[in-house]
Design a protein around this motif. Sequence first.
Motif, PDB file in Angstrom:
ATOM      1  N   GLY A  66      13.552   0.592 -15.529  1.00 18.95           N
ATOM      2  CA  GLY A  66      12.734   1.770 -15.270  1.00 18.95           C
ATOM      3  C   GLY A  66      11.443   1.656 -16.058  1.00 18.95           C
ATOM      4  N   VAL A  67      10.333   2.072 -15.444  1.00 19.07           N
ATOM      5  CA  VAL A  67       9.020   1.957 -16.074  1.00 19.07           C
ATOM      6  C   VAL A  67       8.284   3.278 -15.971  1.00 19.07           C
ATOM      7  CG1 VAL A  67       6.769   0.819 -15.984  1.00 19.07           C
ATOM      8  CG2 VAL A  67       8.843  -0.503 -15.535  1.00 19.07           C
ATOM      9  N   THR A  68       7.766   3.773 -17.103  1.00 19.47           N
ATOM     10  CA  THR A  68       6.916   4.957 -17.062  1.00 19.47           C
ATOM     11  C   THR A  68       5.479   4.543 -16.780  1.00 19.47           C
ATOM     12  OG1 THR A  68       6.195   5.001 -19.375  1.00 19.47           O
ATOM     13  CG2 THR A  68       8.336   5.988 -18.875  1.00 19.47           C
ATOM     14  N   VAL A  69       4.769   5.406 -16.072  1.00 17.64           N
ATOM     15  CA  VAL A  69       3.343   5.200 -15.807  1.00 17.64           C
ATOM     16  C   VAL A  69       2.618   6.524 -16.091  1.00 17.64           C
ATOM     17  CG1 VAL A  69       1.610   4.758 -14.023  1.00 17.64           C
ATOM     18  CG2 VAL A  69       3.689   3.405 -14.070  1.00 17.64           C
ATOM     19  N   PRO A  70       1.477   6.481 -16.812  1.00 21.32           N
ATOM     20  CA  PRO A  70       0.724   7.711 -17.056  1.00 21.32           C
ATOM     21  C   PRO A  70      -0.092   8.118 -15.837  1.00 21.32           C
ATOM     22  CG  PRO A  70      -0.355   5.865 -18.137  1.00 21.32           C
ATOM     23  CD  PRO A  70       0.913   5.319 -17.538  1.00 21.32           C
ATOM     24  N   GLY A  71       0.597   8.523 -14.791  1.00 23.02           N
ATOM     25  CA  GLY A  71      -0.052   8.941 -13.557  1.00 23.02           C
ATOM     26  C   GLY A  71       0.976   9.457 -12.573  1.00 23.02           C
ATOM     27  N   VAL A  72       0.500  10.004 -11.481  1.00 25.29           N
ATOM     28  CA  VAL A  72       1.376  10.490 -10.417  1.00 25.29           C
ATOM     29  C   VAL A  72       1.998   9.293  -9.700  1.00 25.29           C
ATOM     30  CG1 VAL A  72       1.429  11.689  -8.189  1.00 25.29           C
ATOM     31  CG2 VAL A  72       0.113  12.636 -10.099  1.00 25.29           C
ATOM     32  N   VAL A  73       3.305   9.345  -9.478  1.00 34.43           N
ATOM     33  CA  VAL A  73       4.019   8.276  -8.775  1.00 34.43           C
ATOM     34  C   VAL A  73       4.787   8.890  -7.620  1.00 34.43           C
ATOM     35  CG1 VAL A  73       5.717   6.430  -8.942  1.00 34.43           C
ATOM     36  CG2 VAL A  73       4.268   6.955 -10.918  1.00 34.43           C
ATOM     37  N   ARG A  74       4.527   8.414  -6.407  1.00 31.25           N
ATOM     38  CA  ARG A  74       5.277   8.879  -5.236  1.00 31.25           C
ATOM     39  C   ARG A  74       5.921   7.680  -4.553  1.00 31.25           C
ATOM     40  NH1 ARG A  74       0.813  12.386  -3.998  1.00 31.25           N
ATOM     41  NH2 ARG A  74       0.310  11.186  -2.127  1.00 31.25           N
ATOM     42  N   HIS A  75       7.250   7.682  -4.516  1.00 39.41           N
ATOM     43  CA  HIS A  75       8.006   6.618  -3.862  1.00 39.41           C
ATOM     44  C   HIS A  75       7.576   5.242  -4.364  1.00 39.41           C
ATOM     45  CE1 HIS A  75       9.436   9.816  -1.294  1.00 39.41           C
ATOM     46  NE2 HIS A  75       8.202  10.087  -0.935  1.00 39.41           N
ATOM     47  N   GLY A  76       7.375   5.134  -5.676  1.00 37.90           N
ATOM     48  CA  GLY A  76       7.035   3.859  -6.283  1.00 37.90           C
ATOM     49  C   GLY A  76       5.572   3.485  -6.248  1.00 37.90           C
ATOM     50  N   VAL A  77       4.756   4.291  -5.571  1.00 34.26           N
ATOM     51  CA  VAL A  77       3.318   4.012  -5.454  1.00 34.26           C
ATOM     52  C   VAL A  77       2.554   4.915  -6.410  1.00 34.26           C
ATOM     53  CG1 VAL A  77       1.320   3.985  -3.907  1.00 34.26           C
ATOM     54  CG2 VAL A  77       3.582   3.317  -3.044  1.00 34.26           C
ATOM     55  N   VAL A  78       1.670   4.324  -7.211  1.00 29.29           N
ATOM     56  CA  VAL A  78       0.876   5.075  -8.191  1.00 29.29           C
ATOM     57  C   VAL A  78      -0.290   5.745  -7.476  1.00 29.29           C
ATOM     58  CG1 VAL A  78      -0.454   4.926 -10.329  1.00 29.29           C
ATOM     59  CG2 VAL A  78       1.537   3.441  -9.996  1.00 29.29           C
ATOM     60  N   ARG A  79      -0.441   7.057  -7.676  1.00 29.94           N
ATOM     61  CA  ARG A  79      -1.453   7.826  -6.952  1.00 29.94           C
ATOM     62  C   ARG A  79      -2.569   8.355  -7.847  1.00 29.94           C
ATOM     63  NH1 ARG A  79      -1.117   6.134  -1.878  1.00 29.94           N
ATOM     64  NH2 ARG A  79       0.988   6.385  -0.997  1.00 29.94           N
ATOM     65  N   SER A  80      -2.434   8.193  -9.163  1.00 29.77           N
ATOM     66  CA  SER A  80      -3.510   8.588 -10.078  1.00 29.77           C
ATOM     67  C   SER A  80      -3.437   7.682 -11.290  1.00 29.77           C
ATOM     68  CB  SER A  80      -3.390  10.063 -10.491  1.00 29.77           C
ATOM     69  OG  SER A  80      -2.275  10.256 -11.347  1.00 29.77           O
ATOM     70  N   ALA A  81      -4.521   7.654 -12.072  1.00 29.55           N
ATOM     71  CA  ALA A  81      -4.569   6.750 -13.222  1.00 29.55           C
ATOM     72  C   ALA A  81      -5.194   7.467 -14.412  1.00 29.55           C
ATOM     73  CB  ALA A  81      -5.359   5.490 -12.878  1.00 29.55           C
ATOM     74  N   ALA A  82      -4.388   7.716 -15.449  1.00 31.13           N
ATOM     75  CA  ALA A  82      -4.891   8.327 -16.681  1.00 31.13           C
ATOM     76  C   ALA A  82      -4.740   7.310 -17.807  1.00 31.13           C
ATOM     77  CB  ALA A  82      -4.089   9.595 -17.002  1.00 31.13           C
ATOM     78  N   ASN A  83      -5.849   6.937 -18.416  1.00 31.63           N
ATOM     79  CA  ASN A  83      -5.863   5.971 -19.528  1.00 31.63           C
ATOM     80  C   ASN A  83      -5.431   4.569 -19.110  1.00 31.63           C
ATOM     81  OD1 ASN A  83      -6.594   8.052 -21.397  1.00 31.63           O
ATOM     82  ND2 ASN A  83      -4.449   8.693 -21.407  1.00 31.63           N
ATOM     83  N   ILE A  84      -5.406   4.292 -17.819  1.00 29.72           N
ATOM     84  CA  ILE A  84      -5.159   2.939 -17.323  1.00 29.72           C
ATOM     85  C   ILE A  84      -6.205   2.636 -16.261  1.00 29.72           C
ATOM     86  CG2 ILE A  84      -2.693   2.815 -17.875  1.00 29.72           C
ATOM     87  CD1 ILE A  84      -2.068   3.626 -15.010  1.00 29.72           C
TER      88      ILE A  84
END
Length: 248
Positions: A66-84
Amino acid sequence: MTAQDLPFGIDFGGTGIKGAPVDLTTGDFAAERVRVRTPRPATPAAVAEVFSSLLAEFPASSAPIGVTVPGVVRHGVVRSAANIDESWIGTDADALFTEATGRDVHVVNDADAAGLAEVRYGAARGRDGLVIVTTLGTGIGSALVHDGVLVPNAELGHLEIDGYDAESRAANSAREAEGLSMAQWAERLTTYYRTLERLFSPDLIVVGGGISKRADHFLPLVRIETEIVPATLRNRAGVVGAALYATL
């Protein structure tokens, strides 16, 4: 069960990437956590390479990640990017990391991972109903968990309150930037959390982020009807929550 049989959690942030196998019985690391710097620029390809290097520090395994991402994630696809890097937007991170690591990878919003961990193992353990977990930091992260089930990508830090984006007034970064006393900041937090009360009627609010270590200095000053408590997992929440998410 050995560490290599356990799910692996990776907490991917703007400055650091942390990972460890997680024992989901106890909600704790099953081996010492490894931390590496986030690459610059933090493009998807660069981060995938770092993940592979980080995993090489541990015994080979086929357990899910499992991986956290600092952004909105929908069905495995990143939809926003904060600090990345902005190149994350539209990236199928599940597919990218699965191919890069040769393991089954599932990506989740970082605040959602922390929320899952606090509900399963932390401050909200054993609580039914609607739990809202908020993380007070540079912004305000949030997770909605109802009877143990995550409602993803709540993004409650971006509610408009009194004409402002909520986190621009109530995040810990705003307290620091404006030199607010804890009492002054608690007034803003009261406004924010009362708004959440009106919208969601939660059964419990959990407050995380590094500042939660000083919760006794400000939480008693927050005047709301809902029970509000500090998070307990702190810097373990992202890794633990990510590993948990990978098994759901």
